[in-house]
Design a protein around this motif. Structure first.
Motif, mmCIF file in Angstrom:
data_model
loop_
_atom_site.group_PDB
_atom_site.id
_atom_site.type_symbol
_atom_site.label_atom_id
_atom_site.label_comp_id
_atom_site.label_asym_id
_atom_site.label_seq_id
_atom_site.Cartn_x
_atom_site.Cartn_y
_atom_site.Cartn_z
ATOM 1 N N ALA A 13 0.801 -1.221 0.000
ATOM 2 C CA ALA A 13 0.000 0.000 0.000
ATOM 3 C C ALA A 13 0.830 1.265 0.000
ATOM 4 O O ALA A 13 0.262 2.365 0.107
ATOM 5 N N LEU A 14 2.141 1.172 -0.113
ATOM 6 C CA LEU A 14 2.973 2.372 -0.054
ATOM 7 C C LEU A 14 2.663 3.377 -1.158
ATOM 8 O O LEU A 14 2.615 4.585 -0.881
ATOM 9 N N PRO A 15 2.433 2.974 -2.426
ATOM 10 C CA PRO A 15 2.070 3.988 -3.436
ATOM 11 C C PRO A 15 0.790 4.738 -3.113
ATOM 12 O O PRO A 15 0.695 5.942 -3.364
ATOM 13 N N PHE A 16 -0.183 4.029 -2.516
ATOM 14 C CA PHE A 16 -1.438 4.692 -2.164
ATOM 15 C C PHE A 16 -1.246 5.657 -0.992
ATOM 16 O O PHE A 16 -1.820 6.760 -0.972
ATOM 17 N N VAL A 17 -0.455 5.247 -0.020
ATOM 18 C CA VAL A 17 -0.175 6.131 1.114
ATOM 19 C C VAL A 17 0.592 7.364 0.649
ATOM 20 O O VAL A 17 0.280 8.501 1.037
ATOM 21 N N TYR A 18 1.593 7.141 -0.196
ATOM 22 C CA TYR A 18 2.379 8.260 -0.723
ATOM 23 C C TYR A 18 1.504 9.211 -1.543
ATOM 24 O O TYR A 18 1.592 10.438 -1.393
ATOM 25 N N GLY A 19 0.657 8.673 -2.407
ATOM 26 C CA GLY A 19 -0.221 9.526 -3.210
ATOM 27 C C GLY A 19 -1.195 10.321 -2.367
ATOM 28 O O GLY A 19 -1.454 11.497 -2.642
ATOM 29 N N THR A 20 -1.721 9.705 -1.310
ATOM 30 C CA THR A 20 -2.654 10.414 -0.435
ATOM 31 C C THR A 20 -1.967 11.571 0.289
ATOM 32 O O THR A 20 -2.502 12.681 0.362
ATOM 33 N N ILE A 21 -0.775 11.310 0.813
ATOM 34 C CA ILE A 21 -0.070 12.350 1.571
ATOM 35 C C ILE A 21 0.353 13.497 0.662
ATOM 36 O O ILE A 21 0.147 14.677 0.980
ATOM 37 N N VAL A 22 0.937 13.173 -0.490
ATOM 38 C CA VAL A 22 1.440 14.221 -1.386
ATOM 39 C C VAL A 22 0.299 15.051 -1.959
ATOM 40 O O VAL A 22 0.363 16.289 -1.993
ATOM 41 N N SER A 23 -0.759 14.398 -2.407
ATOM 42 C CA SER A 23 -1.888 15.158 -2.955
ATOM 43 C C SER A 23 -2.572 16.005 -1.892
ATOM 44 O O SER A 23 -3.022 17.128 -2.180
ATOM 45 N N SER A 24 -2.645 15.517 -0.655
ATOM 46 C CA SER A 24 -3.252 16.310 0.419
ATOM 47 C C SER A 24 -2.413 17.533 0.756
ATOM 48 O O SER A 24 -2.947 18.636 0.949
ATOM 49 N N ILE A 25 -1.075 17.354 0.819
ATOM 50 C CA ILE A 25 -0.206 18.495 1.101
ATOM 51 C C ILE A 25 -0.291 19.529 -0.018
ATOM 52 O O ILE A 25 -0.379 20.745 0.229
ATOM 53 N N LEU A 26 -0.303 19.061 -1.258
ATOM 54 C CA LEU A 26 -0.413 19.979 -2.391
ATOM 55 C C LEU A 26 -1.752 20.705 -2.379
ATOM 56 O O LEU A 26 -1.821 21.908 -2.677
ATOM 57 N N ALA A 27 -2.819 20.002 -2.018
ATOM 58 C CA ALA A 27 -4.136 20.638 -1.938
ATOM 59 C C ALA A 27 -4.168 21.707 -0.848
ATOM 60 O O ALA A 27 -4.744 22.785 -1.039
ATOM 61 N N LEU A 28 -3.541 21.436 0.293
ATOM 62 C CA LEU A 28 -3.504 22.435 1.361
ATOM 63 C C LEU A 28 -2.674 23.647 0.961
ATOM 64 O O LEU A 28 -3.035 24.790 1.292
ATOM 65 N N VAL A 29 -1.560 23.407 0.272
ATOM 66 C CA VAL A 29 -0.726 24.535 -0.172
ATOM 67 C C VAL A 29 -1.505 25.450 -1.112
ATOM 68 O O VAL A 29 -1.355 26.684 -1.080
ATOM 69 N N ILE A 30 -2.345 24.873 -1.946
ATOM 70 C CA ILE A 30 -3.126 25.680 -2.886
ATOM 71 C C ILE A 30 -4.351 26.283 -2.231
ATOM 72 O O ILE A 30 -4.688 27.452 -2.443
ATOM 73 N N ALA A 31 -5.047 25.503 -1.401
ATOM 74 C CA ALA A 31 -6.370 25.904 -0.918
ATOM 75 C C ALA A 31 -6.315 26.874 0.260
ATOM 76 O O ALA A 31 -7.144 27.789 0.331
#
Length: 256
Positions: A97-115
């Motif tokens: 599950a590491l790719p899914f965990v990595y994708g969730t964390i990175v996309s969430s951080i990027l969303a917070l940086v933008i939002a």
């Protein structure tokens, strides 16, 4: 005696005054203690509110219990290494599950940086700078984004956002920001950037709405005091409003 001693017998000095304690008549006064019926109503209300609070904790506990119990087979088969492996091979029965965990964390951080900056900017404009005739329609339009289903956001991202990123945004980022190593590779359009942008659009109305409520709760005296000291509007917003509302803003940003 002091006046006679200094030769001024006609002057009267301060004499002790008699204090009279006036007893309040208890006739016709209402008792302070609430009647028995109101006491029971207060207790019922207290237990009802306690039940509502415990219901939320019980709901979270039920969700955790179901997740742990239903994933017991995976725990026994793969253990903790399931979260640190990158293979996903159903043929050989190997899963990670590491790719899914990595994708969730990175996309969430990027969303917070933008939002977060956009949501705070919208809240500051609506609370402190917007004209009265524009405040209502703009707030309604911003909160309307929260009512759109996530499926609609996903379809809009596939058919509208992804082509825009593939044709215009990602080539420009690769040309001018490729030295960072974050925008290398062919511009497919589907990736972390698209996921972060669509997540940012989804959480902007929630962060903006709660941030606006937190900023509204700041006392007006804080704004007036900062302005009275000669501060500009930007300094008033930064020192008098955002500094007092930063706890609520951080809470809604990281718990959204």
């Amino acid at each position: 005696m002091a006046n006679r001693a200094i030769g001024a017998p006609g002057l009267t000095g301060s004499q002790p005054t008699e204090t009279k304690v006036v007893a309040l008549e208890s006739k016709g006064t209402q008792p302070i203690v609430l009647p028995q019926g109101n006491v029971w109503a207060d207790r019922v209300f207290q237990f009802a509110m306690l039940g509502c609070a415990l219901f939320v904790l019980a709901l979270v506990g039920l969700i955790l219990t179901e997740l742990i119990s239903k994933s017991s087979l995976s725990w026994h088969a793969f253990g903790l290494k399931f979260f640190f492996r990158t293979d996903w091979d159903p043929v050989n029965d190997q899963y990670g599950a590491l790719p899914f965990v990595y994708g969730t964390i990175v996309s969430s951080i990027l969303a917070l940086v933008i939002a977060v900056p956009l949501a705070i900017g919208v809240a500051v404009f609506l609370t402190e700078m917007s004209p009265r005739w524009l405040r209502g329609p703009l707030a309604f339009t911003t909160e309307l984004l929260a009512a759109i289903p996530s499926v609609i956001y996903g379809l809009w991202a596939i058919f509208v956002l992804v082509p825009l990123l593939r044709v215009y945004v990602q080539p420009w980022l690769a040309r001018y920001m490729g030295w960072t190593g974050l925008f290398e590779g062919p511009p497919y359009g589907i990736g972390m950037l698209a996921a972060g942008i669509i997540l940012a659009i989804m959480i902007i109305p929630i962060i903006s709405s709660i941030t606006r409520e937190v900023m509204t709760s700041v006392p007006q005296q804080q704004r007036e005091a900062v302005l009275a000291l000669g501060a500009t509007r930007w300094e008033m917003i930064r020192l008098g409003v955002l500094r007092n509302a930063r706890a609520g803003i951080l809470a809604v940003s990281f718990w959204d």
